[in-house]
Enzyme design. Structure first.
Site, PDB file in Angstrom:
ATOM      1  N   HIS A 181      34.045  41.031  45.344  1.00 28.84           N
ATOM      2  CA  HIS A 181      35.016  40.151  45.994  1.00 28.84           C
ATOM      3  C   HIS A 181      35.987  39.552  44.984  1.00 28.84           C
ATOM      4  CE1 HIS A 181      36.776  37.162  48.604  1.00 28.84           C
ATOM      5  NE2 HIS A 181      36.302  36.180  47.871  1.00 28.84           N
ATOM      6  N   SER A 182      37.277  39.545  45.317  1.00 26.05           N
ATOM      7  CA  SER A 182      38.308  38.843  44.567  1.00 26.05           C
ATOM      8  C   SER A 182      38.302  39.262  43.087  1.00 26.05           C
ATOM      9  CB  SER A 182      38.118  37.331  44.734  1.00 26.05           C
ATOM     10  OG  SER A 182      39.204  36.614  44.227  1.00 26.05           O
ATOM     11  N   TYR A 183      38.004  38.325  42.165  1.00 24.21           N
ATOM     12  CA  TYR A 183      37.997  38.646  40.734  1.00 24.21           C
ATOM     13  C   TYR A 183      36.893  39.640  40.386  1.00 24.21           C
ATOM     14  CZ  TYR A 183      39.076  37.839  35.821  1.00 24.21           C
ATOM     15  OH  TYR A 183      39.488  37.997  34.518  1.00 24.21           O
ATOM     16  N   GLY A 226      36.471  42.362  41.826  1.00 27.92           N
ATOM     17  CA  GLY A 226      37.123  43.664  41.827  1.00 27.92           C
ATOM     18  C   GLY A 226      37.779  43.968  40.504  1.00 27.92           C
TER      19      GLY A 226
END
Length: 457
Positions: free
Chosen positions: A333-335, A337
């Protein structure tokens, strides 16, 4: 409406400042005098008298809150959701209380309008009100919510806490991850979970959701339980646990004598004056930001885990790469990735040989800025999917300017909800990827014969 002690004391100063700001150059002398007055105000004592001690409970029960059968945080007696403005006109105290319970950095409630008068005072010291809030947000790691989720990972999900670095000495800083019993021995499937940046820790997607919504949407627990039910081994990364804080030792710096310097006395005096003014300004900010803080802390970084990117590579080298699983799947999720893309850049061949599919949820990675090569971008197009925040229905294709992986709607325009909303689609994606890989491993003749028979039918 009650008026706080500090407001009564500072109110004449705010009024004077407002009047001065409307004047011209002749008011510079008054401004200087007011600055001097403010610098001599003992904010430490003033604010301690104005608010209760910042001694908050260290358990949910102490706050008189608990999670109900639906996983929602509710007051034990009233059944109401968490209340931010618990004490009227004690906004800073309310904020500290909220942070002590735990809140996602990017989604804290905005500072009340009553911050406007003090912001003028802060601006004298070169500080904006939101700068003050951001620093406060960074200081608190949501200890209670974090501890509660850790307990659920161990008791409800039957995961084990594994200390890292694996060869750490007793005295050095350490972190940890969570793993299922069969994470390294499961011959078929392994799922790896990576959360985003901020104050979230292992097992969490967003603390704001845990506090204001429920455990299902805010934690990774539904992913873990379903993965275990479907025969996956599980590893939960902890990429934001990068350092420990310890009290800074007192340093005795011996100032050089005036005889040992070749600088003119006037120049030295001017530098000393600037240094004192800078220190005074910093102390002013520190007292306003946290007047009850008594100790100065320093950060000791954890070896080979000093950043989310380092952490992902470390866990890959010492755990994931050593696992027996034929198919490894990532949910990032988010960072998280971005951390996965960095892992690919550093361990491209190994990742390609072991990872079957990657589900990104509103990932903030950028293949250009991270300098991901052509072969990585091609692999991501074939094996990754990014569920992004969008008002379109779930799984609707979303166009992208980046040449990496397909983007589809997560069925919500709220960033922190993308993992939870795309939950069923992610498991379907993994199942299809696993089946496709199994199919591709069959002899070419068998696949061709099956295709001919299908076409004849």
């Amino acid at each position: 409406m009650s008026i706080s002690l500090s407001s009564l004391i500072l109110l004449p100063i705010w009024i004077s400042m407002a009047q001065i700001q409307q004047g011209g150059p002749d008011e510079n002398e008054k401004t200087t005098a007011l600055k001097d007055l403010l610098s001599r105000i003992d904010l430490d004592e003033l604010m301690k008298k104005d608010e209760p001690p910042l001694d908050f409970p260290d358990t949910l029960e102490g706050f008189e809150y608990a999670f109900n059968e639906k996983g929602q945080l509710r007051h034990i007696k009233t059944g109401e959701p968490f209340v931010f403005n618990y004490r009227e006109d004690l906004h800073r105290w309310n904020q500290k209380r909220y942070e002590a319970l735990g809140e996602d950095l990017a989604n804290l409630p905005s500072w009340p309008q009553s911050c406007d008068p003090p912001s003028s005072v802060l601006q004298i010291a070169g500080i904006k009100c939101m700068d003050y809030l951001t620093q406060m947000q960074l200081e608190h790691l949501g200890i209670i919510i974090t501890k509660y989720v850790y307990e659920l990972l161990e008791k409800d999900c039957n995961l084990k806490k594994i200390s890292i670095p694996v060869d750490a000495t007793e005295s050095e800083p350490k972190s940890f991850i969570f793993m299922s019993e069969d994470a390294l021995t499961n011959p078929q499937k392994l799922m790896v979970l990576i959360h985003g940046s901020g104050v979230v820790r292992a097992g969490q997607w967003a603390r704001r959701l845990i506090i204001n919504e429920d455990l299902d949407s805010g934690t990774q627990i539904p992913f873990i339980k379903r993965a275990v039910d479907e025969g996956y081994g599980v590893i939960v990364l902890n990429p934001n646990e990068n350092y420990i804080e310890v009290e800074k030792p007192k340093m005795h710096v011996q100032s050089s004598s005036s005889d040992s310097s070749d600088e003119p006395a006037e120049k030295r005096e001017r530098k000393d004056k600037v240094s004192k003014e800078t220190k005074k300004r910093r102390d002013f900010y520190e007292k306003y930001r946290n007047p009850q803080r008594e100790k100065e802390m320093i950060q000791l970084y954890i070896r080979e885990n000093g950043s989310p990117e380092e952490h992902a590579v470390y866990v890959w080298d010492h755990f994931i790469a050593q696992s027996a699983a034929e198919n490894v799947f990532f949910v990032a999720h988010s960072y998280g990735g971005l951390a996965f893309v960095e892992l690919m850049i550093q361990r491209e061949a190994d990742v390609k040989s072991k990872v079957t599919a990657v589900a990104l949820t509103d990932s903030v990675h950028n293949v250009w800025h991270q300098e991901a090569g052509k072969t990585i971008r091609e692999w991501m197009r074939e094996n990754c999917c990014n569920w992004v925040s969008s008002s379109e229905p779930l799984d609707t294709s979303v166009e992208s300017m980046l040449p990496d992986c397909p983007r589809v709607s997560a069925g919500t325009d709220r960033h922190e909800l993308t993992s939870w909303k795309s939950f069923p689609s992610i498991f379907k994606f993994f199942t299809e990827a696993s089946e496709a890989k199994t199919s591709s491993l069959k002899p070419t003749l068998t696949r061709r014969s099956h295709r001919i028979k299908h076409e004849e039918l």
